[in-house]
Enzyme design. Structure first.
Site, mmCIF file in Angstrom:
data_model
loop_
_atom_site.group_PDB
_atom_site.id
_atom_site.type_symbol
_atom_site.label_atom_id
_atom_site.label_comp_id
_atom_site.label_asym_id
_atom_site.label_seq_id
_atom_site.Cartn_x
_atom_site.Cartn_y
_atom_site.Cartn_z
ATOM 1 N N ASP A 13 -10.362 21.825 -25.818
ATOM 2 C CA ASP A 13 -10.542 22.843 -24.773
ATOM 3 C C ASP A 13 -10.820 24.233 -25.326
ATOM 4 O O ASP A 13 -10.438 25.246 -24.745
ATOM 5 C CB ASP A 13 -9.307 22.891 -23.847
ATOM 6 C CG ASP A 13 -9.020 21.536 -23.223
ATOM 7 O OD1 ASP A 13 -9.988 20.831 -22.908
ATOM 8 O OD2 ASP A 13 -7.839 21.198 -23.055
ATOM 9 N N LYS A 16 -16.083 24.049 -26.063
ATOM 10 C CA LYS A 16 -17.209 23.315 -26.683
ATOM 11 C C LYS A 16 -18.368 23.148 -25.701
ATOM 12 O O LYS A 16 -19.530 23.240 -26.085
ATOM 13 C CB LYS A 16 -16.735 21.925 -27.158
ATOM 14 C CG LYS A 16 -15.640 22.005 -28.218
ATOM 15 C CD LYS A 16 -15.150 20.626 -28.601
ATOM 16 C CE LYS A 16 -14.347 19.947 -27.502
ATOM 17 N NZ LYS A 16 -13.062 20.604 -27.187
ATOM 18 N N GLY A 40 -13.082 17.002 -21.157
ATOM 19 C CA GLY A 40 -13.462 17.761 -19.962
ATOM 20 C C GLY A 40 -14.140 19.016 -20.458
ATOM 21 O O GLY A 40 -13.486 19.900 -21.012
ATOM 22 N N HIS A 41 -15.454 19.070 -20.358
ATOM 23 C CA HIS A 41 -16.217 20.203 -20.890
ATOM 24 C C HIS A 41 -16.808 20.986 -19.724
ATOM 25 O O HIS A 41 -17.577 20.454 -18.932
ATOM 26 C CB HIS A 41 -17.331 19.704 -21.815
ATOM 27 C CG HIS A 41 -16.815 19.021 -23.044
ATOM 28 N ND1 HIS A 41 -17.633 18.463 -23.993
ATOM 29 C CD2 HIS A 41 -15.555 18.812 -23.476
ATOM 30 C CE1 HIS A 41 -16.883 17.939 -24.956
ATOM 31 N NE2 HIS A 41 -15.626 18.132 -24.661
ATOM 32 N N GLN A 223 -12.521 16.621 -27.791
ATOM 33 C CA GLN A 223 -11.183 16.902 -28.319
ATOM 34 C C GLN A 223 -11.237 17.954 -29.435
ATOM 35 O O GLN A 223 -12.037 18.851 -29.328
ATOM 36 C CB GLN A 223 -10.503 15.608 -28.813
ATOM 37 C CG GLN A 223 -10.170 14.611 -27.701
ATOM 38 C CD GLN A 223 -11.379 13.866 -27.172
ATOM 39 O OE1 GLN A 223 -12.134 13.286 -27.937
ATOM 40 N NE2 GLN A 223 -11.583 13.864 -25.867
HETATM 41 P P1 GDP Z 1 -14.045 22.250 -23.898
HETATM 42 O O1 GDP Z 1 -13.281 21.031 -23.540
HETATM 43 O O2 GDP Z 1 -13.891 22.630 -25.327
HETATM 44 O O3 GDP Z 1 -15.484 22.201 -23.483
HETATM 45 O O4 GDP Z 1 -13.366 23.441 -23.063
HETATM 46 P P2 GDP Z 1 -12.914 23.404 -21.514
HETATM 47 O O5 GDP Z 1 -14.132 23.449 -20.673
HETATM 48 O O6 GDP Z 1 -11.946 22.307 -21.286
HETATM 49 O O7 GDP Z 1 -12.084 24.733 -21.432
HETATM 50 C C1 GDP Z 1 -12.656 25.968 -21.773
HETATM 51 C C2 GDP Z 1 -12.617 26.895 -20.531
HETATM 52 O O8 GDP Z 1 -12.868 28.206 -20.929
HETATM 53 C C3 GDP Z 1 -13.678 26.567 -19.506
HETATM 54 O O9 GDP Z 1 -13.161 26.856 -18.233
HETATM 55 C C4 GDP Z 1 -14.823 27.524 -19.839
HETATM 56 O O10 GDP Z 1 -15.633 27.843 -18.727
HETATM 57 C C5 GDP Z 1 -14.046 28.727 -20.295
HETATM 58 N N1 GDP Z 1 -14.689 29.557 -21.312
HETATM 59 C C6 GDP Z 1 -15.455 29.186 -22.372
HETATM 60 N N2 GDP Z 1 -15.755 30.253 -23.144
HETATM 61 C C7 GDP Z 1 -15.170 31.317 -22.547
HETATM 62 C C8 GDP Z 1 -15.080 32.712 -22.887
HETATM 63 O O11 GDP Z 1 -15.591 33.180 -23.896
HETATM 64 N N3 GDP Z 1 -14.347 33.493 -22.029
HETATM 65 C C9 GDP Z 1 -13.744 33.015 -20.903
HETATM 66 N N4 GDP Z 1 -13.042 33.836 -20.133
HETATM 67 N N5 GDP Z 1 -13.801 31.715 -20.569
HETATM 68 C C10 GDP Z 1 -14.491 30.882 -21.395
HETATM 69 P P1 IMO Z 2 -11.798 18.154 -24.641
HETATM 70 O O1 IMO Z 2 -13.019 17.451 -25.173
HETATM 71 C C1 IMO Z 2 -7.462 18.563 -24.818
HETATM 72 C C2 IMO Z 2 -5.155 14.915 -25.546
HETATM 73 C C3 IMO Z 2 -4.285 14.363 -24.438
HETATM 74 C C4 IMO Z 2 -3.173 13.740 -25.258
HETATM 75 C C5 IMO Z 2 -3.913 13.170 -26.465
HETATM 76 C C6 IMO Z 2 -4.238 11.692 -26.361
HETATM 77 O O2 IMO Z 2 -11.927 18.618 -23.233
HETATM 78 O O3 IMO Z 2 -11.361 19.225 -25.580
HETATM 79 P P2 IMO Z 2 -6.053 10.326 -24.983
HETATM 80 O O4 IMO Z 2 -6.256 10.176 -23.507
HETATM 81 O O5 IMO Z 2 -7.243 10.886 -25.699
HETATM 82 O O6 IMO Z 2 -5.544 9.075 -25.629
HETATM 83 O O7 IMO Z 2 -4.870 11.413 -25.117
HETATM 84 O O8 IMO Z 2 -5.110 13.922 -26.570
HETATM 85 N N1 IMO Z 2 -6.584 15.114 -25.192
HETATM 86 C C7 IMO Z 2 -7.148 16.314 -25.000
HETATM 87 N N2 IMO Z 2 -6.610 17.547 -25.026
HETATM 88 N N3 IMO Z 2 -8.797 18.408 -24.628
HETATM 89 C C8 IMO Z 2 -9.352 17.184 -24.636
HETATM 90 O O9 IMO Z 2 -10.687 16.994 -24.582
HETATM 91 C C9 IMO Z 2 -8.516 16.055 -24.787
HETATM 92 N N4 IMO Z 2 -8.719 14.716 -24.819
HETATM 93 C C10 IMO Z 2 -7.538 14.156 -25.082
HETATM 94 O O10 IMO Z 2 -3.818 15.400 -23.603
HETATM 95 O O11 IMO Z 2 -2.297 14.731 -25.731
HETATM 96 MG MG MG Z 3 -11.816 20.362 -22.214
#
Ligand code: GDP
Ligand code: IMO
Ligand code: MG
Length: 427
Positions: A13, A16, A40-41, A223
């Site tokens: 998170d 990415k 979850g991207h 991840q």
């Molecule tokens: P990922 O799993 O690595 O793709 O990240 P997630 O989407 O799960 O979580 C990142 C969150 O931060 C998302 O809601 C993005 O829209 C948000 N985000 C990404 N870059 C930035 C940033 O530079 N500033 C802010 N405020 N939000 C960001």
């Molecule tokens: P993105 O790509 C954050 C965590 C779960 C749990 C562990 C194992 O959005 O960064 P699993 O279901 O993979 O066997 O769970 O990994 N986990 C994540 N945490 N971002 C993710 O994906 C994750 N995918 C799995 O919360 O601790």
């Molecule tokens: Mg994510």
């Protein structure tokens, strides 16, 4: 610059999805190489927000071919619903390619994931419940079902029956659950076959040819480094290799073909699920990071655990991935703190430790040693260049860069595509 990897440097998170989408318009292929719909991207384009789980974030860039590599575990029901959700919003998904060697997640993997967690009780991992671990376990155990098996009914029946043999014993006798019918699984999965067939391709051949022709290929990790099954905080990890080497095995591309490895690094730290997290905050600052940063899981809706930036983790990510650059995200979230603590080392049983300890026991005992960096109060979300940032924000970035061991080549100052300061080009 034919091939680059973009991966999470912390516990997932990090942003990415946004970083991949940003590059999507300039690359020819975006490839997921591991994980599945546990990811979850989030991608924000103008006033539109997309949450991608299984599909590569490059799917939102019309010029880019999205690829699901052999290292991914694919839940076909999720795949089809994600595709139709995007189609309804006008996104063309027809260029998608899926490796025939990718393994399938089936309903029994999800059931096993959930009951295992329930039986672990207090010791549970906090998985996403998507069947990821059991699907990878079957792959390694050589009883997995691959995408290509969907196109050979007799093979599919044999494989599902073989896989369910022992699983049904475990479900019924150990977990007191109902047995899963092989027939039902086969019927459901044969129903997916024709809907998926046109996407299936020899992705390894296509990607290697593309790189040889000078096309730009971006590998998008799911991840993060500390969730890697080999290099993460085992057993509190996912069941795949999000680290850079995973891009090679998970896409069938040799390490000599990869030129750049970009670590996505949040300006503070978050984690979802159980496991050690030295800089975790349980106070008002933690709550403020969660609220201002919108730190709620995209996949499971769980609140993310929040804490200060941990330079020990960042250095470790540089080491195990051979990072060439960092993309620092969410710097804007830190606006308003007078002082921002940054963990520079750990104290473990009275000793100062600069590098991530390999011993799980030591890591569980690690207490952060903080240095306070001066904060800023100016709005930075409109900053377009490094020079536009307030002096203290510049200082924060420079300090992190110095501690983390690779140049910070981009800085996120908001969720949108254009809310990014590009310091060095990635391409
Ligand atoms: P990922 O799993 O690595 O793709 O990240 P997630 O989407 O799960 O979580 C990142 C969150 O931060 C998302 O809601 C993005 O829209 C948000 N985000 C990404 N870059 C930035 C940033 O530079 N500033 C802010 N405020 N939000 C960001
Ligand atoms: P993105 O790509 C954050 C965590 C779960 C749990 C562990 C194992 O959005 O960064 P699993 O279901 O993979 O066997 O769970 O990994 N986990 C994540 N945490 N971002 C993710 O994906 C994750 N995918 C799995 O919360 O601790
Ligand atoms: Mg994510």
């Amino acid at each position: 610059m034919p091939a680059l990897v973009l991966l999470g440097a912390q516990w997932g998170d990090e942003g990415k999805g946004k970083a991949t989408d940003l590059l999507g318009g300039s690359v020819d292929y975006v490839v997921r190489y591991q994980g599945g719909n546990n990811a979850g991207h989030t991608v924000v384009v103008g006033d539109q927000k997309y949450a991608l789980h299984l599909l590569p974030s490059g799917i939102l860039s019309p010029s880019c071919t999205p690829v699901i590599g052999n290292g991914v575990v694919v839940d076909p029901a999720v795949l089809l619903s994600e595709l139709s959700g995007l189609n309804e919003r006008g996104v063309d998904t027809s260029k998608l390619l899926i490796s025939g060697n990718a393994h399938l997640i089936t309903p029994y993997h999800q059931t096993v994931d959930k009951v295992t967690e329930r039986f672990l009780g207090k010791r549970k991992i906090g998985t996403t419940g998507r069947g990821i671990g059991p699907a990878y376990a079957d792959k390694i155990n050589r009883v997995g079902i691959r995408v290509q098996d969907l196109f050979d009914e007799s093979i599919l029946i044999q494989k599902v029956e073989a896989a369910l043999n022992d699983k049904n014993q475990i479900l019924v006798k150990l977990f007191n659950r109902r047995a899963i019918s092989a027939e039902q699984v086969v019927e459901e999965y044969l129903g997916y076959a024709e809907q998926i067939r046109d996407y299936v391709a020899d992705t390894t051949l296509i990607l290697n040819n593309a790189i040889d022709e000078g096309k730009v290929v971006l590998f998008e990790g799911g991840q993060g480094t500390l969730l890697d099954v080999d290099h993460g905080t085992y057993p509190f990890v996912t069941s795949s290799n999000p680290t850079a080497g995973g891009a090679c095995t998970g896409a069938g591309v040799g390490p000599t073909k990869i030129n750049r490895v970009i670590g996505i690094l949040k300006a503070y730290t978050t984690r979802v699920g159980a496991g050690p997290f030295p800089t975790e905050l349980f106070d008002a600052d933690g709550e403020a990071l969660r609220t201002i940063g919108g730190e709620r899981g995209v996949t499971t809706g769980r609140d993310r655990r929040c804490g200060w930036f941990d330079a020990v983790i960042a250095r470790y990510a540089t080491r195990v991935n051979g990072l060439t650059d960092f993309f620092l995200t969410k710097l804007d979230v830190l606006t308003g703190w007078e002082q921002i603590p940054v963990c520079v080392a750990y104290e473990i049983d009275g000793r100062r430790v600069e590098e991530l300890p390999y011993s799980q026991t030591d890591f569980h005992h690690a207490k952060p040693i903080y240095e306070n960096l001066p904060g800023w109060s100016e709005d930075i979300t409109k900053a377009k260049t490094f020079a536009d940032l307030p002096k203290n924000a510049q200082g924060y970035v420079k300090a992190l860069e110095q501690m983390s061991g690779a140049p910070i080549s981009a800085i996120g100052v908001g969720p949108g595509r254009d809310e990014t300061i590009q310091v060095n080009s990635f391409l």
